[in-house]
Structure formats: structure tokens, C-alpha cells
Design a protein around this motif. Structure first.
Motif, PDB file in Angstrom:
ATOM      1  N   VAL A 106     -28.112  14.587   2.616  1.00  0.00           N
ATOM      2  CA  VAL A 106     -28.429  16.015   2.581  1.00  0.00           C
ATOM      3  C   VAL A 106     -28.029  16.676   3.898  1.00  0.00           C
ATOM      4  N   ALA A 107     -28.367  16.030   5.011  1.00  0.00           N
ATOM      5  CA  ALA A 107     -28.023  16.582   6.323  1.00  0.00           C
ATOM      6  C   ALA A 107     -26.509  16.654   6.516  1.00  0.00           C
ATOM      7  N   GLU A 108     -25.815  15.590   6.144  1.00  0.00           N
ATOM      8  CA  GLU A 108     -24.365  15.544   6.331  1.00  0.00           C
ATOM      9  C   GLU A 108     -23.659  16.594   5.483  1.00  0.00           C
ATOM     10  N   ARG A 109     -24.061  16.734   4.230  1.00  0.00           N
ATOM     11  CA  ARG A 109     -23.415  17.714   3.365  1.00  0.00           C
ATOM     12  C   ARG A 109     -23.661  19.144   3.858  1.00  0.00           C
ATOM     13  N   ALA A 110     -24.867  19.419   4.289  1.00  0.00           N
ATOM     14  CA  ALA A 110     -25.157  20.759   4.795  1.00  0.00           C
ATOM     15  C   ALA A 110     -24.365  21.035   6.072  1.00  0.00           C
ATOM     16  N   PHE A 111     -24.292  20.029   6.941  1.00  0.00           N
ATOM     17  CA  PHE A 111     -23.546  20.176   8.195  1.00  0.00           C
ATOM     18  C   PHE A 111     -22.089  20.511   7.926  1.00  0.00           C
ATOM     19  N   GLU A 146       0.836  -1.193   0.000  1.00  0.00           N
ATOM     20  CA  GLU A 146       0.000   0.000   0.000  1.00  0.00           C
ATOM     21  C   GLU A 146       0.877   1.252   0.000  1.00  0.00           C
ATOM     22  N   LEU A 147       0.565   2.165  -0.886  1.00  0.00           N
ATOM     23  CA  LEU A 147       1.207   3.473  -0.928  1.00  0.00           C
ATOM     24  C   LEU A 147       0.201   4.509  -0.455  1.00  0.00           C
ATOM     25  N   THR A 148       0.609   5.336   0.489  1.00  0.00           N
ATOM     26  CA  THR A 148      -0.253   6.389   1.020  1.00  0.00           C
ATOM     27  C   THR A 148       0.416   7.734   0.770  1.00  0.00           C
ATOM     28  N   PHE A 149      -0.357   8.673   0.234  1.00  0.00           N
ATOM     29  CA  PHE A 149       0.144  10.008  -0.075  1.00  0.00           C
ATOM     30  C   PHE A 149      -0.673  11.062   0.661  1.00  0.00           C
ATOM     31  N   LYS A 150      -0.020  12.118   1.099  1.00  0.00           N
ATOM     32  CA  LYS A 150      -0.765  13.292   1.556  1.00  0.00           C
ATOM     33  C   LYS A 150      -1.258  14.010   0.300  1.00  0.00           C
ATOM     34  N   ALA A 151      -2.342  13.476  -0.235  1.00  0.00           N
ATOM     35  CA  ALA A 151      -2.865  13.962  -1.514  1.00  0.00           C
ATOM     36  C   ALA A 151      -4.383  13.815  -1.544  1.00  0.00           C
ATOM     37  N   GLY A 152      -5.013  14.032  -0.387  1.00  0.00           N
ATOM     38  CA  GLY A 152      -6.464  13.969  -0.310  1.00  0.00           C
ATOM     39  C   GLY A 152      -7.097  15.316  -0.601  1.00  0.00           C
ATOM     40  N   ALA A 153      -8.387  15.396  -0.307  1.00  0.00           N
ATOM     41  CA  ALA A 153      -9.146  16.613  -0.604  1.00  0.00           C
ATOM     42  C   ALA A 153      -8.604  17.838   0.133  1.00  0.00           C
ATOM     43  N   LEU A 154      -7.926  17.625   1.254  1.00  0.00           N
ATOM     44  CA  LEU A 154      -7.352  18.737   2.007  1.00  0.00           C
ATOM     45  C   LEU A 154      -6.412  19.576   1.163  1.00  0.00           C
ATOM     46  N   PHE A 155      -5.803  18.994   0.149  1.00  0.00           N
ATOM     47  CA  PHE A 155      -4.760  19.662  -0.621  1.00  0.00           C
ATOM     48  C   PHE A 155      -5.251  20.205  -1.971  1.00  0.00           C
ATOM     49  N   GLU A 156      -6.550  20.166  -2.185  1.00  0.00           N
ATOM     50  CA  GLU A 156      -7.097  20.656  -3.448  1.00  0.00           C
ATOM     51  C   GLU A 156      -7.111  22.182  -3.497  1.00  0.00           C
ATOM     52  N   PRO A 157      -6.889  22.776  -4.679  1.00  0.00           N
ATOM     53  CA  PRO A 157      -7.040  24.225  -4.820  1.00  0.00           C
ATOM     54  C   PRO A 157      -8.499  24.637  -4.649  1.00  0.00           C
ATOM     55  N   GLY A 184     -15.137  21.103   4.179  1.00  0.00           N
ATOM     56  CA  GLY A 184     -16.544  21.450   4.045  1.00  0.00           C
ATOM     57  C   GLY A 184     -17.207  20.906   2.804  1.00  0.00           C
ATOM     58  N   PHE A 185     -16.459  20.253   1.929  1.00  0.00           N
ATOM     59  CA  PHE A 185     -16.995  19.769   0.664  1.00  0.00           C
ATOM     60  C   PHE A 185     -16.934  18.246   0.597  1.00  0.00           C
ATOM     61  N   PRO A 186     -17.815  17.619  -0.166  1.00  0.00           N
ATOM     62  CA  PRO A 186     -17.704  16.174  -0.380  1.00  0.00           C
ATOM     63  C   PRO A 186     -16.368  15.835  -1.039  1.00  0.00           C
ATOM     64  N   VAL A 187     -15.787  14.720  -0.672  1.00  0.00           N
ATOM     65  CA  VAL A 187     -14.548  14.281  -1.307  1.00  0.00           C
ATOM     66  C   VAL A 187     -14.747  14.121  -2.811  1.00  0.00           C
ATOM     67  N   LYS A 208     -25.817  21.695  -2.335  1.00  0.00           N
ATOM     68  CA  LYS A 208     -24.852  21.304  -3.359  1.00  0.00           C
ATOM     69  C   LYS A 208     -23.444  21.782  -3.059  1.00  0.00           C
ATOM     70  N   GLY A 209     -23.288  22.737  -2.160  1.00  0.00           N
ATOM     71  CA  GLY A 209     -21.960  23.155  -1.754  1.00  0.00           C
ATOM     72  C   GLY A 209     -21.371  24.310  -2.547  1.00  0.00           C
ATOM     73  N   GLU A 210     -22.141  24.916  -3.437  1.00  0.00           N
ATOM     74  CA  GLU A 210     -21.614  26.035  -4.219  1.00  0.00           C
ATOM     75  C   GLU A 210     -22.394  27.302  -3.899  1.00  0.00           C
TER      76      GLU A 210
END
Length: 463
Positions: free
Chosen positions: A168-173, A58-69, A184-187, A461-463
Motif C-alpha cells: 500500500v505504501a509503495e503503490r501510493a508513493f 534471452e531476448l530483451t525488448f524495450k517493451a515494458g510498462a514505460l511504453f504502454e498507452p 507511477g503505476f504497478p507493472v 488503487k491508482g485510478e
């Protein structure tokens, strides 16, 4: 399950833990594996497991949603997913056929913090499988046709999930709790953000984050350490490191008043989430918070929320608490499903339980049961090659040390009732509570103190 049954289960877990320790580590060196590092910065960890002629990498990278522009939500997920859909020498069908022929399993994924590539195969086919896996890692093409198809699949998933009240509840939360912060956004992103992602974005993200000095490699299975070392150097020794982008700033508290958000849906059963930003995994308070959460609502039928709200009062079909610490502070949330007419009373009882755990010491028995469960369930996280590989990567990611499974019981047993009270008071801050209620609003009668802010929204929808 009765209390005596739970005790028996806890003792069974404890015995299993001791057996695993004895089998996996007959020597005095009680560690989960061995740690090495290549000159290019790649940290790799190895654990010999000879019960089956199998190997998991298994290769793991610090490359999740946290690092998105900003504005490119879903980029991490697309990058990881598309690794399996074509390289310079193989198309998606060829990759799938070659993996199937070997009887191997190959998976790529991205989450909130990390992305991963996992490969499991018979030892005799390891080199062949690694040739395929390293081809995916080093030579993805991100073909326009595959990008378009993947984006359409992800969009379809996002749209279909909007019909699920819990989603819907989870995304709004998450969206309201974190604002524009990546957590704050879905992966998966949003339909709008996916439209903005280009092939160049994918190539750049891959080039920046899929680097050896940003990776953790774990090898578990039927190998000697000499065999493992030879394989790692052969396939990953020439991988070029690069300067990494700076870490994102931590999230900030979005509000200084408790807030209720109402989302009207013509459904008979309300979906409710109450919570706030919690703590990061590296926080020293993690262990006391883990015990506190188990007692409050993370322990299933052994928890206070389940006992009070579901069993004694019959106000909810399900109720639980959960916290999700990551590289940065993750959310703490209490989720429940109830009839619309019972929503107000159920929320009131949740607030009472939050107040109680912030003011009164938990009982000795509650603490003992929570300790027993957490310690006893640890072996289940390393009872297979794939779980052990994932755990090794987790230990390295958070700097916990390879002896962590043997230190963990002592850490947990040293947590006191006073420690639990302290973390409840520190992190469960009433002024920062966020309450999201999805259901038929005219039937849900909330009775909240005057300082609560009231909001109504129609889109998640998050936008």
C-alpha cells in the motif's frame, strides 16, 4: 557481521572476481562476449561457456510498462505473460508439456522498461527448444479465453496485495511521485485499467514493439561462435523490422514543496517511505550516487540509517535506502518499518541523516568500504549462464560496452568524497521530498517543518 568479517567477505569477492576473469578470458581481450548485428537490426551478443552442456538464450525488448498507452496500464505485462499461453500451432498445455519433456526452462516477463523471453536448455535440444521459443515470439494467438483467465489472475493478485501495508505504501508513493507517468503505476496494472485492455491492444503492442530492431538477443553456453551465428541467422534472420513508436517523454517533478501523505490502517506497525524522483541509468552521476546510496542506507548493517535508527536507537525493525534508475529517472526511496508510536522519531532521524550526507563529506573509511563491496560483488552478476546472459543484455541496453566489468573497478575507485557530496546535494532536494506513512495515524506523531504539505488518502488503487 563484524567489520573484520565484512572485510574478509569483500576480499573473497575480489579473489572470486579475478578467478572468473582468468577462467573466462585467458586472452588479453577482456570482454564479456562478442557483439554482432543482423541486417534486420537485431543486435545479438554471444559468450562461450563450456563448463556444462547448456545454452541460455534471452531476448530483451524495450517493451515494458514505460511504453504502454495512457489508461492501458498492465498491457506490457499481459502481452509478455500471454506469449506462453498459445500459438497458431500449440495451445498452452502443449507448450508446457514440450518444454517439460526437454527438461528446459522458459520464462516471459515484463518490467518497468523492458520485456524478456528467456530459454535455457541442454545443447543437444537447443534447436527443438528454439522452434518452440520462436513460435511463441512470432505466432502468439492471444486467445480470448486465455486473456480473460490471465486478467482474472492478475486482478486477484492486485487485490490480495492491498492487504499488505508495505505494498500500500509503495503503490501510493509511486502514484503520487509520478502522477500519470507510466512509472507511477504497478507493472501489473490496476483492476480498472485491465478492464480496458482488449485483444486488439495486445496484438498491436506485440506488433509494434516485438521487433528485431527493438530487441537484444544474448546467447551464452556451450557453443562455438560459428554455431551461434548459424542458429541466430536460422531462427531470427527473416524476422521483419518495423518503424518504432517515439520514446515517451521523461517524467517531471510533481511538486515544489515537501509533502506528507497519510494512509490510515489499523495495524500496530507503520510502513513509511520517504523519497523523490532520482536519476536515469545513463546519467554520468550514477556511480557516485551508487556509492552515496550504499553509505546512506543501501549497505545493510554497514549503512548510516541502519546504524543510527535500528542499531543505536532501536526505532525500526528495518530501514534502508534504494534507488532504481532506468531508461528514465527512477525513484529514490528510504523505507522503514517501525511501531506506530516510534514513527515520528524515526522519520526525524531519517531527515537528519539526509541533511548530514548533503552537508558533510563521508569518511574515508565509509568510502573505502563502499568501494570494496560494490567492486567485490560484481562477479556474482555473471557466475551462471543466465546471469551472464542478463548482464550482456543490460550492457547493450545502456551502451556500457562489453569490457564494462573490467572498467567498473576503475570507475568506482575514481569517485571521491567530494563527488558523493555533490550528487547528494544535486539529487536529494528537500523541497521535493515525498513522505508516505501507512499506519494507525492517531498513534503516529510527526514533527515536520511548516512548509510540508499534508494529505490524507484512503485508496491506493491508482485510478
Amino acid at each position: 557481521m563484524s567489520r573484520s568479517g565484512r572485510k574478509t567477505l569483500f576480499f573473497t569477492f575480489a579473489v572470486l572476481f579475478l578467478c572468473l576473469v582468468a577462467i573466462a578470458h585467458a586472452s588479453d581481450d577482456r570482454v564479456l562476449g562478442q557483439r554482432f548485428e543482423l541486417p534486420n537490426g537485431l543486435v545479438w551478443l554471444f559468450s562461450a561457456q563450456s563448463d556444462l552442456p547448456m545454452v541460455t538464450m534471452e531476448l530483451t525488448f524495450k517493451a515494458g510498462a514505460l511504453f504502454e498507452p495512457q489508461g492501458k496500464q498492465g498491457l506490457a505485462n499481459l502481452t509478455a505473460s500471454l506469449l506462453r499461453y498459445g500459438t497458431k500451432s500449440r495451445n498452452a498445455n502443449q507448450i508446457a508439456e514440450e518444454i517439460d519433456f526437454l527438461g528446459a526452462s522458459l520464462a516471459t516477463a515484463a518490467g518497468r522498461d523492458v520485456a524478456s523471453l528467456r530459454l535455457s536448455v541442454l545443447k543437444k535440444d537447443l534447436r527443438t527448444a528454439l522452434e518452440i521459443g520462436s513460435d511463441l515470439l512470432f505466432h502468439p494467438t492471444f486467445a480470448p479465453r486465455e486473456i480473460t483467465a490471465m486478467v482474472q489472475r492478475v486482478k486477484a493478485t492486485l487485490i490480495s496485495e492491498e492487504d499488505e501495508p508495505g505494498v500500500v505504501a509503495e503503490r501510493a508513493f509511486r502514484r503520487i511521485l509520478y502522477g500519470d507517468y507510466p512509472y507511477g503505476f504497478p507493472v501489473l496494472g490496476t483492476p480498472e485499467s485491465l478492464n480496458r485492455i482488449t485483444r486488439r491492444d495486445l496484438v498491436n503492442f506485440h506488433q509494434r514493439y516485438y521487433r528485431p530492431n527493438n530487441a537484444i538477443l544474448t546467447l551464452v553456453g556451450d557453443l562455438t561462435v560459428e554455431e551461434a551465428e548459424k542458429i541466430v541467422e536460422e531462427f531470427f534472420g527473416n524476422w521483419q523490422k518495423a518503424e518504432l513508436p517515439p520514446m515517451p517523454s521523461p517524467p517531471s517533478a510533481p511538486q515544489d514543496k515537501p509533502t506528507v501523505v497519510k494512509i490510515n490502517k489499523e495495524i500496530t506497525q507503520a510502513n513509511i517511505i520517504l523519497g523523490q524522483i532520482g536519476l536515469k541509468r545513463a546519467d554520468p552521476d550514477f556511480y557516485a550516487f551508487q556509492l552515496m546510496n550504499y553509505i546512506l542506507g543501501g549497505g545493510g548493517f554497514a549503512s548510516r540509517l541502519m546504524d543510527n535508527i535500528r542499531d543505536n536507537r532501536g526505532l525500526a525493525y528495518s530501514v534502508s535506502s534504494n534507488f532504481s534508475p532506468g531508461i528514465e529517472p527512477g525513484p529514490f526511496e528510504i523505507s522503514l518499518e517501525t511501531k506506530n508510536a516510534s514513527g515520528g522519531e524515526a522519520v526525524a532521524e531519517v531527515l537528519k541523516e539526509l541533511a548530514r550526507i548533503r552537508t558533510d563529506l563521508v569518511t574515508e573509511k565509509e568510502l573505502a568500504d563502499a568501494r570494496s563491496y560494490l567492486i567485490g560483488s560484481l562477479p556474482m552478476k555473471m557466475d551462471s549462464n543466465s546471469k551472464r546472459a542478463a548482464l550482456l543484455g543490460y550492457l547493450e541496453l545502456y551502451g556500457l560496452g562489453l569490457d564494462y566489468p573490467w572498467r567498473y573497478p576503475d570507475i568506482i575507485n575514481k569517485i571521491t568524497r567530494e563527488d558523493i557530496l555533490q550528487v547528494a546535494q544535486k539529487y536529494l532536494v528537500p523541497d521535493r521530498y515525498l513522505l508516505v506513512v501507512v499506519g494507525k495515524q492517531q498513534e503516529i506523531q510527526l514533527s515536520l517543518p511548516e512548509q510540508w504539505q499534508q494529505r490524507e488518502i484512503t485508496s491506493t488503487k491508482g485510478e
